[in-house]
Structure formats: structure tokens, C-alpha cells
Design a protein around this motif. Sequence first.
Motif, short mmCIF file in Angstrom:
data_model
loop_
_atom_site.label_atom_id
_atom_site.label_comp_id
_atom_site.label_asym_id
_atom_site.label_seq_id
_atom_site.Cartn_x
_atom_site.Cartn_y
_atom_site.Cartn_z
N ASP A 344 60.00 7.02 52.98
CA ASP A 344 61.05 7.42 53.92
C ASP A 344 60.49 7.76 55.29
OD1 ASP A 344 63.33 7.46 51.95
OD2 ASP A 344 62.00 8.91 50.99
N TRP A 345 59.40 8.51 55.32
CA TRP A 345 58.78 8.89 56.58
C TRP A 345 57.29 8.59 56.53
CZ3 TRP A 345 60.62 14.72 56.86
CH2 TRP A 345 62.02 14.76 56.92
N ILE A 346 56.72 8.41 57.71
CA ILE A 346 55.27 8.38 57.88
C ILE A 346 54.90 9.38 58.97
CG2 ILE A 346 53.34 7.04 58.83
CD1 ILE A 346 53.73 6.22 56.04
N VAL A 347 53.93 10.22 58.69
CA VAL A 347 53.38 11.13 59.69
C VAL A 347 52.08 10.49 60.18
CG1 VAL A 347 52.58 13.46 60.20
CG2 VAL A 347 54.42 13.10 58.53
N ALA A 348 52.08 10.01 61.40
CA ALA A 348 50.94 9.25 61.91
C ALA A 348 50.20 10.04 62.97
CB ALA A 348 51.41 7.92 62.50
N ASN A 349 48.89 9.85 63.02
CA ASN A 349 48.11 10.47 64.09
C ASN A 349 46.93 9.59 64.48
OD1 ASN A 349 46.45 10.88 61.89
ND2 ASN A 349 46.55 13.10 61.92
N ASP A 350 46.41 9.86 65.67
CA ASP A 350 45.26 9.14 66.21
C ASP A 350 44.01 9.94 65.86
OD1 ASP A 350 43.27 7.91 67.68
OD2 ASP A 350 44.49 7.71 69.50
N VAL A 351 43.16 9.37 65.01
CA VAL A 351 41.95 10.07 64.58
C VAL A 351 40.70 9.49 65.22
CG1 VAL A 351 42.97 10.84 62.40
CG2 VAL A 351 41.81 8.61 62.50
N SER A 352 40.86 8.86 66.37
CA SER A 352 39.67 8.39 67.10
C SER A 352 38.73 9.56 67.33
CB SER A 352 40.09 7.79 68.45
OG SER A 352 41.00 6.73 68.26
N PRO A 353 37.42 9.33 67.33
CA PRO A 353 36.47 10.43 67.46
C PRO A 353 36.72 11.34 68.66
CG PRO A 353 35.33 8.41 66.86
CD PRO A 353 36.75 8.03 67.12
N GLU A 354 37.16 10.77 69.77
CA GLU A 354 37.34 11.60 70.96
C GLU A 354 38.52 12.57 70.84
OE1 GLU A 354 39.29 7.53 71.69
OE2 GLU A 354 37.41 8.32 70.82
N THR A 355 39.44 12.36 69.87
CA THR A 355 40.57 13.28 69.73
C THR A 355 40.17 14.58 69.04
OG1 THR A 355 41.26 12.44 67.55
CG2 THR A 355 42.11 11.29 69.51
N GLY A 356 39.13 14.55 68.22
CA GLY A 356 38.70 15.75 67.50
C GLY A 356 39.66 16.18 66.41
N ALA A 373 60.83 6.75 66.08
CA ALA A 373 59.48 7.32 66.07
C ALA A 373 59.49 8.51 67.03
CB ALA A 373 58.45 6.29 66.51
N GLU A 374 59.21 9.68 66.51
CA GLU A 374 59.33 10.93 67.27
C GLU A 374 57.95 11.53 67.52
OE1 GLU A 374 60.89 15.42 66.29
OE2 GLU A 374 62.03 13.73 65.46
N PRO A 375 57.41 11.42 68.72
CA PRO A 375 56.09 12.01 68.99
C PRO A 375 56.20 13.53 69.14
CG PRO A 375 56.97 10.98 70.97
CD PRO A 375 57.95 10.70 69.89
N TRP A 376 55.28 14.24 68.48
CA TRP A 376 55.20 15.69 68.62
C TRP A 376 54.03 16.04 69.53
CZ3 TRP A 376 55.86 17.81 62.91
CH2 TRP A 376 57.15 17.46 62.45
N PRO A 377 54.13 17.11 70.30
CA PRO A 377 53.00 17.50 71.16
C PRO A 377 51.83 17.99 70.31
CG PRO A 377 54.69 19.19 71.18
CD PRO A 377 55.28 18.03 70.43
N ARG A 378 50.67 17.99 70.92
CA ARG A 378 49.49 18.51 70.23
C ARG A 378 49.68 20.00 69.95
NH1 ARG A 378 43.88 16.33 70.27
NH2 ARG A 378 42.51 17.94 69.41
N MET A 379 49.39 20.40 68.73
CA MET A 379 49.57 21.79 68.31
C MET A 379 48.64 22.06 67.14
SD MET A 379 53.26 21.33 66.36
CE MET A 379 53.93 20.22 67.60
N SER A 380 48.61 23.31 66.69
CA SER A 380 47.76 23.64 65.55
C SER A 380 48.28 22.93 64.30
CB SER A 380 47.75 25.15 65.31
OG SER A 380 49.00 25.59 64.82
N LYS A 381 47.38 22.70 63.35
CA LYS A 381 47.81 22.06 62.10
C LYS A 381 48.76 22.96 61.32
CE LYS A 381 43.95 18.86 61.69
NZ LYS A 381 42.78 18.38 60.94
#
Length: 398
Positions: A344-356, A373-381
Motif C-alpha cells: 500500500d505504501w513505500i517509505v523511501a529515502n536517499d541513503v547516499s553516503p553524503e546524506t549520513g 508521493a509526499e516528501p517529508w522534511p529532514r527530521m529525527s528518526k
Amino acid sequence: MLAQKRILLIIGGGIAAYKSLDLIRRLRDRGAEVVPVLTRAGEEFVKPLSVSALAAHKVYRDLFDLTDEAEMGHIQLSRSADLVVVAPATADMMGRMAGGLANDLASTLLMATDKPVLIAPAMNVRMWEHPATQRNREQLAADGIRFVGPEAGSMACGEYGPGRMAEVAQIIDAIEAELTAGPLVGKRVLVTSGPTHEPIDPVRYIANRSSGAQGSALGQALVALGAEVVFVTGPADVPPPKGVQVVRVQTAREMQQAVQQALPVDAAVFAAAVADWRVATASDHKMKKTAGGLPVLELEENPDILAGVAQMGAGRPRLVIGFAAETENVTEYAAAKRRRKGCDWIVANDVSPETGIMGGSENAVVLVTEENAEPWPRMSKSEVGRRLAARIAETLGS
């Protein structure tokens, strides 16, 4: 949170019954009233006088005590509590509960109550893994019984594996979650987390850099909203959240088996970074360097756990959520994965080394659904976990 709450505590007959004494003390420290019920088998491990002294309450033991029947009765006793807790819940107790038997005070109370029931299983690892116990677990879960534990560890009998009763602190957390009115109370959610380790030989394995932090944060957020959480984790760097039923695995195939055993659930969230491949034939001995050159490792594909649940048909969870760790074209690849897997949903993120992000404390995700597709701002896990848990609660409540 527990002030003025009335908890009916049924103490079953197992070596873990000694933990019930500490459980009573800690519950009373938090302001709860504890009404203890001691089974005949439980009396072999803890004495009524000790239980009564710690609870500051009479211990109920006999179904056919006519004085008690006249004063309160087992029906009133079973319904005057805010929550019924069984700790330890033995294999025999689980079997009688699943079968609807009512041949002593404890089982009669459990049949007569109209209040939520939380059990903390405790038994030998072989007893816990026995097909009959697993059938009983599935039946009890379907009946709405809530679980905390069991944990894996060393047994009093000398064996090792799942079957240890959850620690008192975990049981307290689960009790508090049950007694807190949350939007996910009564819902059962499966969460997978961490990496998997696919053995090459006894000392080497194929893995990835997942820490398990996001899965753990999500599990904690779901518990805070009242969900019963089955938390299947690979060898993660971070500890599992409190108040969940922890199932520890190493490989993708072990995770697949644990997921199947956890069903049925209302929602399943696959946050684990499962290895795509494993060595076709792992060596029984450490592979040595030789003058003949590098060893050749033949790989084969691991089971697709997410797709297996998303496409299962009858018994499919109402909400199935996958995760996608990408290094490019994040949204496009995630949308394609959602369609391909059938979730139903996918939670996607960019795990390139420079993102940390991989192994870090923050995350920046895109929530991909059928609609958008709803982008969320960078925040704590932790905040990502809370937001996702809130969306899950909103969907399951609709």
C-alpha cells in the motif's frame, strides 16, 4: 499513568513466577491496585503470604470458596479490574485459554471477564516452538488477547532460545500502553527492523549498514499509540523498543519464518534492510587463503518477504508498508517498487553516503502511496516514526 488503576494479576505456575513479586511491587509504586490470583501450580513457586504482603491485598486461589462467592463472586472479580494480566502465562494456561476451558479460578476469570487481557508467556523453548503452542498463540491473538514477550535467552533448564518471560520493566510498559487510551488500542502491528546477516562461513557474512534505528523508533511510536507490536529484528546496532514482542533473527529466511508466525496482524511495516542475496552453499569451515586464487561465491536470491505478505490474498493485513533505500531516482524507484510488490505504501529515502542517513540519527523520507508521493522534511528518526505511526493510526481507524 497507573494511579488508581485496578489490575487483576493471575500468577501461573512457572519458575518465572518469582518476577511477579517484583511486578506487584512496581505496579503499586506507580499507584496501581493489584488484585492477585494465584494458581495451584503458581503456589509451588511463590507463596500466598509473600504475594499478599506485597499486594496489600487478599490472594484469591479457590473457585469454590463460598465466602468469596457471596461477597464478590468470580464474575464481579473478573470485571472490576481495568486490566487482566497473566504473568507468567504457561503453555498449559495458554492452551486452556485458547480452548475456552474454565475449570479453576484463573481460567474462569479469564472466560468471564469483559476487560482487556495481557499475557506474558514463559516456558521452555521447545514448548514455545511446539506447533500446538503456536496454534494457541494465533488463536489467542485472533481473540484479542495481547502479548508481551516472550524473550530469547538462557532458560532455567539450561537451554537457550525464545520462551523467557519478558522483564518486569517491559511488562510495566505494556500495561501502561494498554491502559492509555490510544488510537491503536486493540490493533496488532508487525514491524521488521535492522539488517540480516547471510553467512559465507562461520566467521564471515553478507550484510549492509542498517542500524535498525528507524524500525526501533517506529515500533516505540506504535506502542505509544496503544498498538500491540510484534518486532522482528535482525542483528541491529540499536536496542529494540520497550513494550514490544521481540523476535530476533539473523538471516532473511529466518525473518520470513518469523513474519509468517506473527500473522494475522492489522498492519505490517517492513523496515528491515533484508539482504537481497545469500551464498548458495555456506561453508561449514572458515575459508582459507590459498595460492589457487580467490574463492568463487555463488549467490542466490533471498525470499521477497514484503511481496509475499502484500500479495497473500486471504488474511492479508489491511495495511502493508515497505521501505526503499535508494541512492538515486528515489521517488521513481520507490513508486515502481510499490507497484511491483503490491504493497500500500513505500517509505523511501536517499541513503547516499553524503546524506549520513544510513546509520545516522536523522532521516528524510518520501511517503509513496497509490495517490501521490509526499516528501517529508529532514527530521529525527524518532519524529519520522511518530509521524508514520500517526498515519497508520489514521488509516486503520477510518
